[in-house]
Write a protein that holds these residues in place. Structure first.
Motif, PDB file in Angstrom:
ATOM      1  N   SER A   1      19.497  28.003  78.470  1.00  0.00           N
ATOM      2  CA  SER A   1      20.859  28.383  78.085  1.00  0.00           C
ATOM      3  C   SER A   1      20.971  29.873  77.806  1.00  0.00           C
ATOM      4  O   SER A   1      20.131  30.458  77.132  1.00  0.00           O
TER       5      SER A   1
ATOM      6  N   TYR B   1      27.658  29.749  76.472  1.00  0.00           N
ATOM      7  CA  TYR B   1      28.255  28.477  76.097  1.00  0.00           C
ATOM      8  C   TYR B   1      29.756  28.524  76.338  1.00  0.00           C
ATOM      9  O   TYR B   1      30.345  29.590  76.459  1.00  0.00           O
TER      10      TYR B   1
ATOM     11  N   LEU C   1      31.294  20.856  74.283  1.00  0.00           N
ATOM     12  CA  LEU C   1      30.472  22.054  74.255  1.00  0.00           C
ATOM     13  C   LEU C   1      29.581  22.033  75.487  1.00  0.00           C
ATOM     14  O   LEU C   1      28.876  21.047  75.731  1.00  0.00           O
ATOM     15  N   GLU C   2      29.619  23.094  76.275  1.00  0.00           N
ATOM     16  CA  GLU C   2      28.757  23.218  77.447  1.00  0.00           C
ATOM     17  C   GLU C   2      27.769  24.351  77.222  1.00  0.00           C
ATOM     18  O   GLU C   2      28.148  25.429  76.779  1.00  0.00           O
ATOM     19  N   LEU C   3      26.510  24.092  77.535  1.00  0.00           N
ATOM     20  CA  LEU C   3      25.481  25.121  77.535  1.00  0.00           C
ATOM     21  C   LEU C   3      25.241  25.489  78.988  1.00  0.00           C
ATOM     22  O   LEU C   3      24.993  24.614  79.824  1.00  0.00           O
TER      23      LEU C   3
END
Length: 73
Positions: free
Chosen positions: A44, A47, A54-56
């Motif tokens: 990651s 974000y 929540l997206e990494l």
């Protein structure tokens, strides 16, 4: 297993560091999920938060992990 470590956020960038986890025996399927989770954290670099998600993302912008908020009553 438990996971702990630190992270740095600067603008939209995100970096996990000093990560550590316990190494207790798990079923292969569970171990696979743990390996993929740890790999996603390590890869990651940014974000994105959208609504309850929540997206990494990695350096190419590829989503490495997605988490959804759970509303408990």
């Amino acid at each position: 297993n438990s996971v702990r470590g630190a992270y740095e956020v600067s603008g939209g960038s995100l970096r996990f560091k000093q990560m550590a986890s316990t190494l207790m025996a798990c079923l292969p399927a569970v171990s696979d999920v743990e390996k993929r989770f740890n790999s996603a954290l390590a890869a990651s670099s940014s974000y994105r938060i959208s609504g309850d998600s929540l997206e990494l993302r990695d350096t190419d912008g590829k989503v490495r992990a997605r988490f959804a908020a759970m509303h408990l009553r």
